[in-house]
Scaffold this active site. Structure first.
Site, PDB file in Angstrom:
ATOM      1  CD  GLN A 198      47.563  28.969  23.047  1.00 59.79           C
ATOM      2  OE1 GLN A 198      47.633  30.104  23.195  1.00 59.79           O
ATOM      3  NE2 GLN A 198      46.491  28.069  23.530  1.00 59.79           N
ATOM      4  CB  VAL A 233      31.919  24.874  31.863  1.00 61.16           C
ATOM      5  CG1 VAL A 233      31.976  24.893  33.577  1.00 61.16           C
ATOM      6  CG2 VAL A 233      32.253  23.204  32.112  1.00 61.16           C
ATOM      7  CB  CYS A 316      54.188  34.453  25.727  1.00 64.68           C
ATOM      8  SG  CYS A 316      55.464  34.801  25.391  1.00 64.68           S
ATOM      9  CG  ASP A 453      46.930  31.323  29.690  1.00 68.61           C
ATOM     10  OD1 ASP A 453      48.740  31.221  30.421  1.00 68.61           O
ATOM     11  OD2 ASP A 453      46.765  31.365  28.672  1.00 68.61           O
ATOM     12  CE  LYS A 461      47.075  36.041  33.920  1.00 70.01           C
ATOM     13  NZ  LYS A 461      46.854  34.995  35.017  1.00 70.01           N
ATOM     14  CB  ALA A 463      53.139  26.494  27.556  1.00 68.77           C
ATOM     15  CB  CYS A 496      59.560  35.251  28.571  1.00 64.79           C
ATOM     16  SG  CYS A 496      58.221  36.096  27.124  1.00 64.79           S
TER      17      CYS A 496
HETATM   18  P1  FAD Z   1      44.815  27.020  27.062  1.00 65.48           P
HETATM   19  O1  FAD Z   1      45.989  26.872  26.166  1.00 65.48           O
HETATM   20  O2  FAD Z   1      44.454  27.864  26.120  1.00 65.48           O
HETATM   21  O3  FAD Z   1      43.996  26.010  27.253  1.00 65.48           O
HETATM   22  C1  FAD Z   1      42.194  26.533  27.956  1.00 65.48           C
HETATM   23  C2  FAD Z   1      41.612  25.215  26.235  1.00 65.48           C
HETATM   24  O4  FAD Z   1      40.168  25.264  27.458  1.00 65.48           O
HETATM   25  C3  FAD Z   1      41.040  25.873  25.283  1.00 65.48           C
HETATM   26  O5  FAD Z   1      41.188  24.523  24.785  1.00 65.48           O
HETATM   27  C4  FAD Z   1      39.260  26.139  25.052  1.00 65.48           C
HETATM   28  O6  FAD Z   1      38.950  25.078  24.387  1.00 65.48           O
HETATM   29  C5  FAD Z   1      39.000  25.498  26.632  1.00 65.48           C
HETATM   30  N1  FAD Z   1      38.025  26.358  27.540  1.00 65.48           N
HETATM   31  C6  FAD Z   1      37.747  27.743  27.147  1.00 65.48           C
HETATM   32  N2  FAD Z   1      36.263  27.982  27.552  1.00 65.48           N
HETATM   33  C7  FAD Z   1      35.538  26.695  28.286  1.00 65.48           C
HETATM   34  C8  FAD Z   1      34.745  26.744  28.606  1.00 65.48           C
HETATM   35  N3  FAD Z   1      33.477  27.210  28.733  1.00 65.48           N
HETATM   36  N4  FAD Z   1      34.378  24.964  29.092  1.00 65.48           N
HETATM   37  C9  FAD Z   1      34.963  24.194  28.380  1.00 65.48           C
HETATM   38  N5  FAD Z   1      36.692  24.089  27.977  1.00 65.48           N
HETATM   39  C10 FAD Z   1      37.113  25.519  27.766  1.00 65.48           C
HETATM   40  N6  FAD Z   1      54.443  30.340  26.744  1.00 65.48           N
HETATM   41  C11 FAD Z   1      55.581  29.736  26.633  1.00 65.48           C
HETATM   42  O7  FAD Z   1      55.743  28.889  27.747  1.00 65.48           O
HETATM   43  N7  FAD Z   1      56.882  29.741  25.912  1.00 65.48           N
HETATM   44  C12 FAD Z   1      56.187  30.935  24.895  1.00 65.48           C
HETATM   45  O8  FAD Z   1      56.919  30.989  23.645  1.00 65.48           O
HETATM   46  C13 FAD Z   1      55.053  31.351  24.703  1.00 65.48           C
HETATM   47  N8  FAD Z   1      54.770  31.465  23.441  1.00 65.48           N
HETATM   48  C14 FAD Z   1      53.713  32.762  23.206  1.00 65.48           C
HETATM   49  C15 FAD Z   1      52.792  33.337  22.090  1.00 65.48           C
HETATM   50  C16 FAD Z   1      51.559  33.634  21.245  1.00 65.48           C
HETATM   51  C17 FAD Z   1      51.523  34.031  19.777  1.00 65.48           C
HETATM   52  C18 FAD Z   1      50.304  32.748  22.339  1.00 65.48           C
HETATM   53  C19 FAD Z   1      49.390  33.068  21.755  1.00 65.48           C
HETATM   54  C20 FAD Z   1      51.018  32.224  23.790  1.00 65.48           C
HETATM   55  C21 FAD Z   1      52.653  31.336  23.834  1.00 65.48           C
HETATM   56  N9  FAD Z   1      52.870  31.174  24.919  1.00 65.48           N
HETATM   57  C22 FAD Z   1      54.230  30.976  25.223  1.00 65.48           C
HETATM   58  C23 FAD Z   1      51.808  31.204  25.908  1.00 65.48           C
HETATM   59  C24 FAD Z   1      50.824  29.802  26.416  1.00 65.48           C
HETATM   60  O9  FAD Z   1      50.597  29.082  25.053  1.00 65.48           O
HETATM   61  C25 FAD Z   1      49.872  29.595  27.276  1.00 65.48           C
HETATM   62  O10 FAD Z   1      49.744  30.095  28.059  1.00 65.48           O
HETATM   63  C26 FAD Z   1      49.229  28.211  27.515  1.00 65.48           C
HETATM   64  O11 FAD Z   1      49.132  27.196  26.590  1.00 65.48           O
HETATM   65  C27 FAD Z   1      48.400  28.234  28.335  1.00 65.48           C
HETATM   66  O12 FAD Z   1      47.654  27.364  28.790  1.00 65.48           O
HETATM   67  P2  FAD Z   1      46.144  27.139  29.133  1.00 65.48           P
HETATM   68  O13 FAD Z   1      45.760  25.726  29.378  1.00 65.48           O
HETATM   69  O14 FAD Z   1      45.347  27.307  30.514  1.00 65.48           O
HETATM   70  O15 FAD Z   1      45.231  27.282  28.220  1.00 65.48           O
END
Ligand code: FAD
Length: 578
Positions: A198, A233, A316, A453, A461, A463, A496
Site C-alpha cells: 500500500q 473470520v 499513514c 493497524d 498506523k 507498515a 511517514c
Molecule cells: P493490511 O496490510 O491492510 O492487512 C489486513 C489484512 O487482513 C488484509 O489482507 C485483509 O484481507 C485481512 N482481513 C480483513 N478482515 C479479515 C477477516 N475478517 N478475516 C481474515 N482476514 C481479514 N505505511 C508506511 O509505513 N509508509 C508509507 O509510506 C505508507 N503509505 C501509505 C499510503 C497509502 C495510500 C495507504 C493506504 C497506506 C500507507 N501506509 C504506509 C500504511 C500501511 O500500508 C499499513 O499501515 C499497513 O499495510 C498495515 O498492515 P496491516 O497488516 O495492519 O493491514
C-alpha cells in the site's frame, strides 16, 4: 531531577519541582503522575501548583496518592486504568521514586516476567526484593491467565498459532515467528487472493509507479511453512481458544494474533460511494483508484483542487498531504499551479501530528500556495455538481456547515476498526483490539496478541510500525506459548516518508509521544529537512525491503528492546507453577 527509564513509555523519579517539569517536557514527557499525598513533608511542592505549571507546558498531570509502604490493590487498579489511557511517555514520581516503581512493577507483573520486571527496577536503582512474593501473586492473576488458556488448548486439536489477516502485519509476524522457531504450526486466515504494497499507492497517484508494482498474489508472499485458510473470520470465542469463520466453522489456537487491518468507511461520507472514481473524485487509498488520481492531476489545467483528511486515527497519517504535495509539484513544473487553487481540508487542528516536522511541511504549504483549512471535516459530496460540504468546528463546540466547489478532489476516507473486531469481546471502547502498548498482549486474554493497524497501541498506523511490532509479537507470543511471560517491549516506532516534491522526502520517524527515532545518522538523512536520499530510499529501496525483508522476517535495522532476563529461581518457578 534524576529521571529513570523503566520502559520506552514510562519513567520514574524522586520528587520534582516546577523547573524539573520544563526538563521533562523538553525530553518529550506528555503526562506526569504524582504518587505523593500532599503535605507528606515540609516544603514539598503542592500537587495543584505542579499541575498548573504542567498545564502551561501542555502536559497532563494526574494525582494518584499512595501512602508509603501501603500500596493497596485499589491503588494498583487506579494506576492500571490511568496507564492504559494516558498519553505517554509518562513520568511518575514520589519522594524517592520507590513507590512509583513498585506500583509500576505490581501492574507489569500481571503480563511481564516477574524476574525481568525486578531486574529492570534494579537497573534503575530500585531494589524490589521485599516485594517479590506480592509480585509473584500478581503474575498468577494474569489477564485470563495465558498459561490457563494455553493449558486448556493443549487438550484439544488446536494450532500453535492462528493469525487473522495475511496483510503486512500478519505475514511479517508469521515470518518472524518461523525465524525463531522453524517447526511452528501456524495457520493464517486470509480471504484475499492478492497482497498489496500500500505505501506504493502514493507513487502510483503521482505517476511514478505502475499499480502492478504494488500487487502480488497472496500465494506468492505467504511464507512457505504456514498453512493458509482462504476464509474470513466473523467471531471469537476467547474462553475456548476458537475463532469462528463465515460458515460457522471453528478454528482452535493456542496463541492468536489479530492482524486484520483497518476498515475504510466510504459510506461515512454522504454521496461519496456514488461518485468515487468519476466526476473528478479520487483516492490513493484504493489500488484501483490511485491511477485515476494521476489521470486527474495531468488533466487539470485550472480551477480548484481539494484534498481532504478525516479525524485520526488513519493509516499513514501523512498520505493525504503526500498526494497533495506531489500533485502541486507536477502543476508547478507544468506552469499550471498559478491557475489552480489548492485547498487542504483537515478535520484535525494541526498540519501534522508530530510538531517537529511541521516547519518543513509548512514551507511547502507556502511554496505551493495551499489554502490550509484546519478543523474542517468532509461530510457530503455531490460529484456531478462538483460540490463538497464540510463541518467546520470553531474549537468551542460550535459547528458550521460550509460548501466548497471543486474540479478535482482527493479524499482520504474515514477509518475505523473492522466491524467483526469492533463488535467482539477483544475490542476496547474505541473498537480496536485492546492490547498493552508495550507488549502488544491482549489486556484481558493473555494468549491473544495484535499487530498492525487494528491494534489499540497509540502509534502511527504504518507498515513501518510493523517492522518493530512483528518481532515484538513473535518474541512475546512464543514466550507465552512456552508458558513464560512476555519480555519484548515495543517503543511505538512508526514512520511517514512525506513526499514533499518529486525527488525529495521529509522522513518522519518517531515513537510514542513523538520521540525522534531515526534509522539513519542525521548527517546522512536529516529527518527535519527534505532529503534526496530519503526519496531514493522510498522509490528504489523500500519496495524490495518490504517484499524481501519485512514479509520474510529478515529484521533489517530492527533492534527490539528485551527486558533484562535473569534465570528464574526454583522458588519463583514453583510459585508461578502452583
Ligand atoms: P493490511 O496490510 O491492510 O492487512 C489486513 C489484512 O487482513 C488484509 O489482507 C485483509 O484481507 C485481512 N482481513 C480483513 N478482515 C479479515 C477477516 N475478517 N478475516 C481474515 N482476514 C481479514 N505505511 C508506511 O509505513 N509508509 C508509507 O509510506 C505508507 N503509505 C501509505 C499510503 C497509502 C495510500 C495507504 C493506504 C497506506 C500507507 N501506509 C504506509 C500504511 C500501511 O500500508 C499499513 O499501515 C499497513 O499495510 C498495515 O498492515 P496491516 O497488516 O495492519 O493491514
Amino acid at each position: 531531577m534524576n529521571m529513570k527509564k523503566l520502559s520506552p513509555r514510562f519513567f520514574v523519579s524522586e520528587q520534582i519541582t516546577t523547573t524539573d517539569l520544563g526538563v521533562a517536557s523538553a525530553q518529550g514527557i506528555k503526562t506526569i503522575i504524582n504518587n505523593r499525598p500532599d503535605d507528606e513533608a515540609q516544603g514539598q511542592p503542592r500537587s495543584a501548583d505542579l499541575a498548573a505549571a504542567a498545564a502551561e507546558l501542555g502536559m497532563q498531570f494526574v494525582h494518584l496518592p499512595v501512602v508509603a509502604g501501603k500500596i493497596t490493590d485499589e491503588n494498583i487498579d487506579q494506576f492500571e486504568r490511568a496507564y492504559r489511557t494516558l498519553q505517554g511517555p509518562i513520568l511518575m514520581y514520589c519522594r524517592t521514586g520507590t513507590r512509583s516503581t513498585t506500583l509500576w512493577a505490581l501492574n507489569e507483573a500481571k503480563t511481564l516476567d516477574v524476574n525481568a520486571v525486578m531486574a529492570t527496577a534494579a537497573e534503575a536503582g530500585y531494589d524490589l526484593t521485599a516485594m517479590r512474593a506480592r509480585l509473584i501473586s500478581r503474575s498468577a492473576a494474569t489477564p485470563a491467565a495465558a498459561s490457563d488458556l494455553i493449558q486448556k488448548a493443549a487438550s484439544t486439536d488446536k494450532h500453535d498459532i492462528v493469525i487473522i489477516g495475511g496483510g503486512t502485519a500478519g505475514l511479517a509476524t508469521a515470518s518472524s515467528m518461523l525465524r525463531r522457531k522453524p517447526g511452528l504450526d501456524i495457520l493464517v486466515i486470509e480471504p484475499r487472493e492478492a497482497h498489496y504494497y500500500q505505501p506504493g499507492w502514493t507513487l502510483v497517484g503521482a505517476g511514478i509507479f505502475d499499480r502492478k508494482q504494488t500487487e502480488r498474489t497472496m500465494a506468492s508472499v505467504m511464507p512457505k511453512r504456514v498453512k493458509w485458510k482462504h476464509a474470513a473470520v466473523t467471531g471469537f470465542e476467547p474462553e475456548n481458544n476458537n475463532v469462528v469463520l463465515e460458515d460457522g466453522e471453528r478454528i482452535g489456537y493456542r496463541v492468536l494474533v489479530v492482524a486484520a487491518g483497518i476498515k475504510l468507511d466510504w459510506d461515512a461520507i454522504e454521496g461519496l460511494g456514488d461518485t468515487l472514481g468519476k466526476n473528478g473524485v479520487t483516492s490513493n487509498y484504493l489500488y484501483d483508484m490511485a491511477p485515476y488520481t494521476w489521470d486527474l492531476v495531468q488533466q487539470l489545467n485550472e480551477g480548484r483542487a481539494i484534498f481532504t483528511q478525516p479525524p485520526m486515527p488513519i493509516k499513514c497519517a501523512g498520505a493525504p498531504q503526500k498526494a497533495m504535495y506531489l500533485s502541486c509539484d507536477h502543476w508547478l513544473r507544468q506552469g499550471k499551479l498559478k491557475d489552480i487553487t489548492v485547498e487542504f481540508h483537515n478535520a484535525g487542528g494541526v498540519l501534522f501530528g508530530v510538531a517537529d516536522y511541521v516547519p518543513a511541511l509548512s514551507k511547502y504549504v507556502d511554496k505551493y500556495g495551499i489554502d490550509l483549512c484546519l478543523n474542517e471535516n468532509l461530510v457530503a459530496v455531490d460529484g456531478p455538481a462538483g460540490k463538497a460540504w464540510f463541518d467546520r468546528s470553531d474549537g468551542e463546540g460550535k459547528t458550521s456547515r460550509i460548501e466548497a466547489e471543486f474540479d478535482m478532489m482527493h479524499v482520504c476516507p474515514v477509518q475505523t476498526a473492522p466491524d467483526f473486531i469492533r463488535q467482539s469481546p477483544l475490542a476496547n471502547e474505541a473498537g480496536w483490539v485492546d492490547v498493552s502498548a508495550e507488549t502488544l498482549q491482549h489486556n484481558k486474554f493473555g494468549n491473544i496478541f495484535s499487530a498492525g493497524d487494528v491494534c489499540s497501541a497509540p502509534n502511527a498506523k504504518t507498515a513501518a510500525a510493523v517492522r518493530l511490532q512483528a518481532p515484538v509479537v513473535a518474541e512475546n507470543a512464543l514466550k507465552v506459548l512456552s508458558g513464560s511471560a512476555p519480555h519484548a517491549v515495543y517503543n511505538g516506532y512508526g514512520s511517514c516518508p512525506l513526499t514533499v516534491e518529486r525527488g525529495k522526502i521529509v522522513l518522519a520517524e518517531f515513537g510514542y509521544g513523538g520521540k525522534h527515532l531515526p534509522s539513519f545518522p542525521q548527517w546522512l538523512i536529516n529527518s527535519y529537512e527534505p532529503s534526496r536520499l530519503a526519496w531514493f530510499l522510498k522509490e528504489k529501496m523500500l519496495p524490495d525491503i518490504y517484499w524481501d525483508l519485512l514479509l520474510k522476517g529478515r529484521e533489517w535495522l530492527v533492534d527490539i528492546e528485551l527486558l533484562p532476563q535473569i534465570p528464574a529461581s526454583r522458588e519463583h518457578k514453583d510459585a508461578v507453577d502452583s
